[in-house]
Design an enzyme around this catalytic site. Structure first.
Site, PDB file in Angstrom:
ATOM      1  N   ASP A  73     -92.231 -13.062 -29.713  1.00  0.00           N
ATOM      2  CA  ASP A  73     -91.299 -14.183 -29.686  1.00  0.00           C
ATOM      3  C   ASP A  73     -91.589 -15.132 -28.522  1.00  0.00           C
ATOM      4  O   ASP A  73     -91.360 -16.329 -28.617  1.00  0.00           O
ATOM      5  CB  ASP A  73     -89.863 -13.668 -29.588  1.00  0.00           C
ATOM      6  CG  ASP A  73     -89.362 -13.109 -30.917  1.00  0.00           C
ATOM      7  OD1 ASP A  73     -90.011 -13.368 -31.951  1.00  0.00           O
ATOM      8  OD2 ASP A  73     -88.337 -12.410 -30.917  1.00  0.00           O
ATOM      9  N   TYR A 190     -81.945 -12.899 -24.018  1.00  0.00           N
ATOM     10  CA  TYR A 190     -81.351 -12.614 -22.706  1.00  0.00           C
ATOM     11  C   TYR A 190     -79.822 -12.573 -22.783  1.00  0.00           C
ATOM     12  O   TYR A 190     -79.165 -11.734 -22.164  1.00  0.00           O
ATOM     13  CB  TYR A 190     -81.816 -13.696 -21.731  1.00  0.00           C
ATOM     14  CG  TYR A 190     -81.602 -13.398 -20.267  1.00  0.00           C
ATOM     15  CD1 TYR A 190     -81.484 -12.100 -19.792  1.00  0.00           C
ATOM     16  CD2 TYR A 190     -81.546 -14.445 -19.341  1.00  0.00           C
ATOM     17  CE1 TYR A 190     -81.307 -11.851 -18.438  1.00  0.00           C
ATOM     18  CE2 TYR A 190     -81.372 -14.201 -17.996  1.00  0.00           C
ATOM     19  CZ  TYR A 190     -81.249 -12.907 -17.544  1.00  0.00           C
ATOM     20  OH  TYR A 190     -81.068 -12.660 -16.213  1.00  0.00           O
ATOM     21  N   SER A 193     -78.490  -9.241 -23.888  1.00  0.00           N
ATOM     22  CA  SER A 193     -78.560  -8.228 -22.830  1.00  0.00           C
ATOM     23  C   SER A 193     -77.428  -8.388 -21.824  1.00  0.00           C
ATOM     24  O   SER A 193     -77.018  -7.413 -21.183  1.00  0.00           O
ATOM     25  CB  SER A 193     -79.909  -8.338 -22.089  1.00  0.00           C
ATOM     26  OG  SER A 193     -80.986  -8.118 -22.972  1.00  0.00           O
TER      27      SER A 193
END
Length: 294
Positions: A73, A190, A193
């Site tokens: 990615d 991100y 997470s």
């Protein structure tokens, strides 16, 4: 073969043996189909294809009808930030880890790619963000992000203070390790997470996720993607080294007192999927969700 994609760009993951092998296989396969092929220069120099035409990324955008990105990615994000300006269709061959954006397998790309070239595919558009750093009323730096723009200190575990405005309206002040502003594409990166929500790609929305906020009441918030987000860094911050990171690859320097403007970019990535692509099937596979009970 007859196809709407007459010039195919190959983009890869430099210094990656597996990705290079896949690029060479793609090159010879597309040659057999009689298509015009151009290769991104940095990775092309590692392939040993003497007759191949090598171009810079911007030149690929100007020339290509379709770009095939081989890697993870991260490689797709880097290509997207450039190619979105040229409305080039993009498809990915997964040579990374999770691969939310890369559909084709490096071991069996031929059949699904041939169907795609013949026009049997699904089209999906993913919008990007534009992040700008303003200092004393002047634009100092800017860049685009497909996943997220993140305000954070240059040193790890340093709390910073900033205010958040939406469409010019004050929302709240923050004492935190930073702020993630993510697109639906970035909601599985991100932002995920950090405890942010997953946004389906069709939503015209962005999510703001504080990083380790110094309060228990602060939660992620989802807002309209056309809203104007402004982060004002407190001039009293003792941490002078701060950054805006775009997709974790491009960093813009930020100083106390700066304003960061984050808006929806006018450019969109034109992402192609094989027919039958299902976003929830991708989530289930990549995130290890439970399968059907009955």
């Amino acid at each position: 073969m007859e196809t709407d994609f007459n010039t195919i760009a190959l983009i890869g993951k430099p210094d990656h043996k597996g990705a290079n092998q896949t690029l060479v296989a793609l090159y010879h396969y597309l040659q057999q189909l009689g298509l015009n092929i151009v290769i991104e220069r940095r990775v092309g120099e590692q392939l040993g294809l003497e007759q191949a035409e090598l171009l810079e990324m911007v030149e690929l955008g100007e020339r290509a009808d379709l770009a095939i990105v081989v890697g993870g990615d991260g490689n797709m994000l880097g290509a997207a930030r450039v190619l979105a300006r040229f409305d080039v269709a993009v498809v990915g061959v997964n040579r990374g880890n999770l691969g939310f954006l890369t559909d084709l397998s490096p071991d069996s790309f031929e059949q699904p790619l041939e169907r795609l070239l013949a026009g049997d595919y699904q089209t999906e558009h993913r919008f990007l963000l534009e992040a700008q750093v303003h200092r004393h009323g002047q634009l100092k730096a800017s860049n685009t992000a497909m996943n997220e723009a993140v305000l954070h200190p240059g040193k790890i575990a340093h709390m910073i203070e900033f205010e958040v405005y939406i469409n010019g309206h004050f929302m709240y002040s923050q004492r935190a390790d930073g702020m993630i502003v993510a697109t639906p594409t970035g909601s599985t990166a991100y932002s995920l997470s950090a405890g942010g929500p997953i946004l389906t790609p069709n939503l015209n929305a962005i999510t703001l996720v504080p990083m380790f906020p110094h309060t228990l009441s602060c939660r992620p918030i989802v807002i309209d993607a056309d809203a104007q987000v402004k982060l004002v860094v407190a001039p009293t911050n003792k941490t002078e080294q701060m950054l805006i990171s775009c997709d974790g690859h491009v960093s813009l320097a930020v100083q106390p007192g700066d304003e960061i403007h984050i808006n929806k970019s006018p450019y969109r990535l034109k992402l192609l999927h094989p027919r039958g692509h299902n976003y929830f099937e991708v989530l289930r596979s990549k995130l290890g969700w439970g399968s059907r009970l009955f």
